[in-house]
Design a protein around this motif. Structure first.
Motif, mmCIF file in Angstrom:
data_model
loop_
_atom_site.group_PDB
_atom_site.id
_atom_site.type_symbol
_atom_site.label_atom_id
_atom_site.label_comp_id
_atom_site.label_asym_id
_atom_site.label_seq_id
_atom_site.Cartn_x
_atom_site.Cartn_y
_atom_site.Cartn_z
ATOM 1 N N SER A 3 -6.398 8.129 23.272
ATOM 2 C CA SER A 3 -6.776 6.660 23.177
ATOM 3 C C SER A 3 -6.551 6.158 21.688
ATOM 4 O O SER A 3 -6.489 4.945 21.468
ATOM 5 N N THR A 4 -7.071 7.276 20.746
ATOM 6 C CA THR A 4 -7.043 6.866 19.459
ATOM 7 C C THR A 4 -6.046 7.839 18.592
ATOM 8 O O THR A 4 -6.165 8.874 18.703
ATOM 9 N N VAL A 5 -5.653 7.089 17.337
ATOM 10 C CA VAL A 5 -4.715 7.939 16.656
ATOM 11 C C VAL A 5 -5.499 7.686 15.008
ATOM 12 O O VAL A 5 -5.031 6.403 14.779
ATOM 13 N N TYR A 6 -5.763 8.608 14.256
ATOM 14 C CA TYR A 6 -6.122 8.047 13.000
ATOM 15 C C TYR A 6 -4.965 8.543 11.913
ATOM 16 O O TYR A 6 -4.573 9.783 11.971
ATOM 17 N N LEU A 7 -4.777 7.692 11.115
ATOM 18 C CA LEU A 7 -3.554 7.865 9.981
ATOM 19 C C LEU A 7 -4.197 7.854 8.662
ATOM 20 O O LEU A 7 -4.684 6.719 8.383
ATOM 21 N N GLN A 8 -3.932 8.906 7.892
ATOM 22 C CA GLN A 8 -4.313 8.725 6.524
ATOM 23 C C GLN A 8 -3.357 8.616 5.527
ATOM 24 O O GLN A 8 -2.315 9.436 5.611
ATOM 25 N N GLY A 9 -3.237 7.826 4.752
ATOM 26 C CA GLY A 9 -2.170 7.288 3.889
ATOM 27 C C GLY A 9 -2.194 8.351 2.364
ATOM 28 O O GLY A 9 -3.472 8.760 2.175
ATOM 29 N N LYS A 10 -1.355 8.254 1.780
ATOM 30 C CA LYS A 10 -1.461 9.302 0.726
ATOM 31 C C LYS A 10 -2.348 8.487 -0.475
ATOM 32 O O LYS A 10 -2.993 9.115 -1.234
ATOM 33 N N ASN A 11 -1.967 7.340 -0.604
ATOM 34 C CA ASN A 11 -2.919 6.403 -1.613
ATOM 35 C C ASN A 11 -3.361 5.206 -1.143
ATOM 36 O O ASN A 11 -2.532 4.646 -0.344
ATOM 37 N N ASN A 12 -4.352 4.306 -1.889
ATOM 38 C CA ASN A 12 -4.634 3.208 -1.185
ATOM 39 C C ASN A 12 -3.662 1.934 -1.812
ATOM 40 O O ASN A 12 -3.619 0.992 -1.006
ATOM 41 N N ALA A 13 -2.720 2.234 -2.803
ATOM 42 C CA ALA A 13 -1.900 1.250 -3.343
ATOM 43 C C ALA A 13 -0.812 0.899 -2.375
ATOM 44 O O ALA A 13 -0.534 -0.562 -2.502
ATOM 45 N N ASN A 14 -0.380 1.729 -1.529
ATOM 46 C CA ASN A 14 0.636 1.360 -0.577
ATOM 47 C C ASN A 14 0.239 1.285 0.982
ATOM 48 O O ASN A 14 1.282 1.336 1.758
ATOM 49 N N MET A 15 -0.957 1.029 1.064
ATOM 50 C CA MET A 15 -1.256 0.880 2.376
ATOM 51 C C MET A 15 -0.834 -0.092 3.519
ATOM 52 O O MET A 15 -0.382 -0.078 4.594
ATOM 53 N N ASN A 16 -0.435 -1.248 2.617
ATOM 54 C CA ASN A 16 0.112 -2.311 3.549
ATOM 55 C C ASN A 16 1.503 -2.094 3.863
ATOM 56 O O ASN A 16 2.002 -2.382 5.092
ATOM 57 N N PHE A 17 2.225 -1.224 3.081
ATOM 58 C CA PHE A 17 3.588 -0.933 3.442
ATOM 59 C C PHE A 17 3.651 0.155 4.342
ATOM 60 O O PHE A 17 4.255 0.377 5.294
ATOM 61 N N VAL A 18 2.693 1.304 4.270
ATOM 62 C CA VAL A 18 2.307 2.085 5.358
ATOM 63 C C VAL A 18 2.084 1.577 6.748
ATOM 64 O O VAL A 18 2.821 1.777 7.902
ATOM 65 N N MET A 19 1.303 0.436 6.501
ATOM 66 C CA MET A 19 0.840 -0.160 8.082
ATOM 67 C C MET A 19 2.205 -1.019 8.595
ATOM 68 O O MET A 19 2.361 -0.937 9.873
ATOM 69 N N ALA A 20 2.894 -1.439 7.758
ATOM 70 C CA ALA A 20 4.275 -2.059 8.224
ATOM 71 C C ALA A 20 4.900 -0.967 8.778
ATOM 72 O O ALA A 20 5.618 -1.373 9.943
ATOM 73 N N GLU A 21 5.124 0.129 8.242
ATOM 74 C CA GLU A 21 6.103 1.179 8.747
ATOM 75 C C GLU A 21 5.528 1.675 10.100
ATOM 76 O O GLU A 21 6.244 1.991 11.028
ATOM 77 N N VAL A 22 4.152 1.858 10.214
ATOM 78 C CA VAL A 22 3.687 2.047 11.545
ATOM 79 C C VAL A 22 3.816 1.322 12.572
ATOM 80 O O VAL A 22 4.047 1.529 13.683
ATOM 81 N N GLU A 23 3.831 0.019 12.128
ATOM 82 C CA GLU A 23 3.976 -1.016 13.147
ATOM 83 C C GLU A 23 5.379 -1.227 13.689
ATOM 84 O O GLU A 23 5.794 -1.022 14.876
ATOM 85 N N MET A 24 6.249 -0.807 12.810
ATOM 86 C CA MET A 24 7.813 -0.653 13.161
ATOM 87 C C MET A 24 7.906 0.628 14.145
ATOM 88 O O MET A 24 8.781 0.456 15.135
ATOM 89 N N THR A 25 7.321 1.681 13.614
ATOM 90 C CA THR A 25 7.663 2.771 14.646
ATOM 91 C C THR A 25 7.010 2.737 16.075
ATOM 92 O O THR A 25 7.677 3.075 16.945
#
Length: 393
Positions: free
Chosen positions: A214-236
């Protein structure tokens, strides 16, 4: 230059004597005292609340993205989809989780607690610290081990001060060995983070008879690029479930941080503004008492002018009196504000965070109020005609 300094010092001494010999200025200072102390207390409480909320959000984990599914067959996260999420650029760790409510029992003691089934990465992703024993390992998940890690509150409920490591408890009628106890995380977003048991994902799926993650937690490597990571996760996720975009949500913890920061900043400004009104009211009080003082000391002003005092000297004298009045009120207000803040922190369990800049600004504002509201009475005193002033009764 020395004569000028001596004149200012003499004016300050006269102002202090005037305040000491008259009870009205002391009452007038109450406006400044209340205003300054209100600014310090209210803003300090708001800052403390902000820090408290930020701490609670950070306790959920830093650089965190959370995928929540709504339990439909259309969007079903599997080991394959979890691996694809791990491959997203910028992701450091992924922790799938299943959850539920279970009954834990030891001897005659039982309690309803939250159950989380997850993997070994959960400890780092959610920033959990083990107080005693160990956390889950990959082997525990692979071999479906019947082991659990207890939250601090659960351990306290079942074992009191006794160490639970190596002992067994019943969870929904099944025996589990305790391998670890977590450090207390306290309350977070209105929920306790300590009233919990954590077990291997594979074991939890079997226990609650539900294999849907029901839930998946994803930890980014750093705080600076979290918006980019979120966009990539959304695309995936869109590629994995092209027809199920309404059946899941992706939550960025930084968005919550930004929203809470905006709300608390607005609240701080509003509280500061409300308290600032008290300072303005105090300034009006100073102006009133200085106007009364001008009327009472009209003959004194006339005598000073008659023996050679210039308009500038009279103006400076009354202006200094107003500034001394407001600065004394500011100092007392600072002490009262800090004292009241400490009392509230002690007796009401409020988080109070003092700021040197806020304290300094409130004091400088009290001086500014003294100057602004002292100019009119001082100007009126300096314009008095010495002959008419000497005749005044």
């Amino acid at each position: 230059m020395k004569v000028k300094e001596l004149g200012i010092l003499q004016s300050v001494k006269m102002a202090l004597r005037s305040i000491k010999g008259n009870k009205l200025p002391l009452l007038t200072m109450l406006g400044i005292i209340i205003g300054v102390s209100s600014v310090i207390v209210l803003i300090s409480i708001a800052r403390g609340s902000t820090q408290n909320v930020t701490s609670q959000i950070n306790s959920l984990g830093t650089n965190l993205l959370t995928i929540n599914t709504f339990g439909t067959e259309q969007v079903k996260l599997t080991d394959d989809s979890i691996e694809k999420l791990k491959a997203v650029q910028g992701i450091q760790a992924v922790s799938p989780a299943v959850s539920g409510r279970v009954t834990v029992k030891r001897d005659r003691t039982s309690a309803q607690v939250s159950l989380t089934g997850t993997n070994s990465a959960y400890q780092d992703v959610r920033e959990m610290k083990v107080a005693e024993g160990r956390f889950l390992s990959d082997l525990d998940i692979e071999y479906r081990q019947k082991i659990v890690v207890l939250g601090s509150e659960t351990a306290q409920t079942l074992f009191g001060i006794e160490s639970p490591i190596g002992q067994h408890i019943q969870i929904d009628g099944t025996s589990f060995k305790i391998v670890g106890v977590l450090e207390s995380k306290g309350g977070s977003m209105g929920q306790s983070g300590d009233d919990i048991v954590i077990m291997p994902l594979s074991t939890a799926e079997r226990l609650i008879k539900n294999t849907a993650i029901s839930t998946v937690y994803l930890q980014g490597k750093n705080n600076a690029n979290m918006n980019f990571v979120m966009a990539e996760v959304e695309m995936t996720m869109k590629r994995l479930f092209p027809n199920g975009t309404d059946e899941y949500s992706i939550f960025n913890q930084q968005d919550l941080m930004d929203t809470m920061s905006s709300v608390t900043s607005t609240m701080t400004m509003m509280l500061g503004g409300i308290a600032g009104i008290s300072l303005l009211v105090g300034g009006i009080g100073i102006m009133n008492i200085m106007l009364v003082s001008v009327s009472e000391r009209t003959k004194e002003i006339g005598i000073r002018k008659a023996i050679g005092a210039k308009r500038r000297d009279i103006l400076l004298q009354f202006l200094i009196e107003a500034v001394v009045l407001s600065s004394l009120g500011g100092v007392i207000g600072i002490l009262a504000g800090i004292g009241l803040g400490n009392l509230l922190s002690s007796f009401m369990s409020l988080t109070v965070s003092y700021s040197t800049s806020v304290i300094l600004m409130s004091f400088l504002f009290s001086l500014f109020v003294g100057v602004v509201f002292g100019v009119f009475p001082a100007n009126k005193a300096s314009r008095l005609n010495p002959i008419q002033a000497l005749r005044f009764e």
